[in-house]
Design an enzyme around this catalytic site. Sequence first.
Site, mmCIF file in Angstrom:
data_model
loop_
_atom_site.group_PDB
_atom_site.id
_atom_site.type_symbol
_atom_site.label_atom_id
_atom_site.label_comp_id
_atom_site.label_asym_id
_atom_site.label_seq_id
_atom_site.Cartn_x
_atom_site.Cartn_y
_atom_site.Cartn_z
ATOM 1 C CG HIS A 67 -1.815 1.096 1.075
ATOM 2 N ND1 HIS A 67 -1.961 1.998 2.342
ATOM 3 C CD2 HIS A 67 -2.696 1.518 0.460
ATOM 4 C CE1 HIS A 67 -2.875 2.890 2.103
ATOM 5 N NE2 HIS A 67 -3.488 2.599 0.948
ATOM 6 C CG HIS A 93 -3.116 9.078 -0.728
ATOM 7 N ND1 HIS A 93 -3.948 9.920 0.180
ATOM 8 C CD2 HIS A 93 -4.136 8.042 -0.669
ATOM 9 C CE1 HIS A 93 -5.121 9.535 0.809
ATOM 10 N NE2 HIS A 93 -5.235 8.337 -0.029
ATOM 11 C CD GLU A 152 -6.748 4.864 -5.514
ATOM 12 O OE1 GLU A 152 -7.859 5.912 -5.083
ATOM 13 O OE2 GLU A 152 -6.164 4.408 -4.479
ATOM 14 C CD GLN A 166 -6.076 0.639 -6.192
ATOM 15 O OE1 GLN A 166 -6.811 0.401 -5.503
ATOM 16 N NE2 GLN A 166 -4.512 0.952 -6.080
HETATM 17 O O1 G3P Z 1 -6.660 0.987 -3.004
HETATM 18 C C1 G3P Z 1 -6.670 0.764 -1.805
HETATM 19 C C2 G3P Z 1 -6.436 2.276 -1.058
HETATM 20 O O2 G3P Z 1 -5.193 2.606 -1.540
HETATM 21 C C3 G3P Z 1 -7.526 3.184 -1.033
HETATM 22 O O3 G3P Z 1 -7.620 3.811 -0.298
HETATM 23 O O4 G3P Z 1 -7.130 6.325 0.376
HETATM 24 O O5 G3P Z 1 -5.098 4.438 0.553
HETATM 25 O O6 G3P Z 1 -5.765 5.447 -1.648
HETATM 26 P P1 G3P Z 1 -6.426 5.194 -0.361
HETATM 27 CA CA CA Z 2 -4.605 4.260 -2.988
#
Ligand code: G3P
Ligand code: CA
Length: 293
Positions: A42, A84, A154, A182
């Site tokens: 992550h 992020h 993402e 994603q």
């Molecule tokens: O994709 C899983 C997670 O990364 C989504 O939440 O806010 O960490 O991008 P965030």
């Molecule tokens: Ca993410």
Amino acid sequence: MRRITVFRIYLCALFLLSLPIVLAAAAAWQPPSQPKTTVIAHRGASGHAPEHTLSSYRLAARMNADYIEVDVRATKDGKLVALHDATLARTTNVETVYPHRSPWRVSDFSLRELKKLDAGSWFDPRFAGECVPTLDEVVRMLKAEHVNVPLYVETKQPGIERAVARLLQKHGVLQRRSVMFQSFHPESLQALRPLIPRGVPLIQLVGEKEARSGRDELLQQIAVYADGIGLPLPAVTEEWVRAAHGRGLMVHVYTVNEPHDLARLCAMGVDGVFTDYPDRPGRIAACRRLPRH
Ligand code: G3P
Ligand code: CA
């Protein structure tokens, strides 16, 4: 009597002849394999290094992550960067470098301006000087260091899909097993679909509030355009996993750091976990997987 002896000799010969085959088969037998819980680093190994830095991605690969998650945003001049937040205040020294540019939105800065920022010290002085990497730099670093770990991209804002697909295509990583996409934005995944090869999965992320209202309806909608669902840890139940699997959807859960949660989710049969500590699942029996060839 003579016939019985001949028959016995024949049987012995048959047994001796088949022995090597039996032994080989026994040696080759493998216990039914543990379903593979995909470990997704992550924001990289963000529990050990500043999120979305080359150090964090490098460490995630060293910790045997199956995928490296990269959140992607665009700068004012349309460059794709790994970040992020929509603003720079939490993970860089932007308030010091550009004190008069509040609220320091990524989309208000050019790449050249971003490159002047330190994206490591906020996490630990050991990482002073880490910069905000572009998606191009992330792919180049992994290639240059022969790191063969696929990306889990993402799209944090709709409208960047074509640029993301083009960049990954340029590096030859827009293919199955090299990337997964994603987004919280369904329109972003729907825009990606025609731009990517068949077999590259699309995962629809849902927030906690959404996950608590109308599961079956939501899954029905998502199953039309996506291959999986990204669920927040507090919302995950056996029923959710069963219902999603029943519609052929993978279930990935974010963000799972505590060993007891990892063990519970892996035992529940989720397909993947996002974790800031990609070194932890390997220590949990329920999450263990076959060694990499
Ligand atoms: O994709 C899983 C997670 O990364 C989504 O939440 O806010 O960490 O991008 P965030
Ligand atoms: Ca993410």
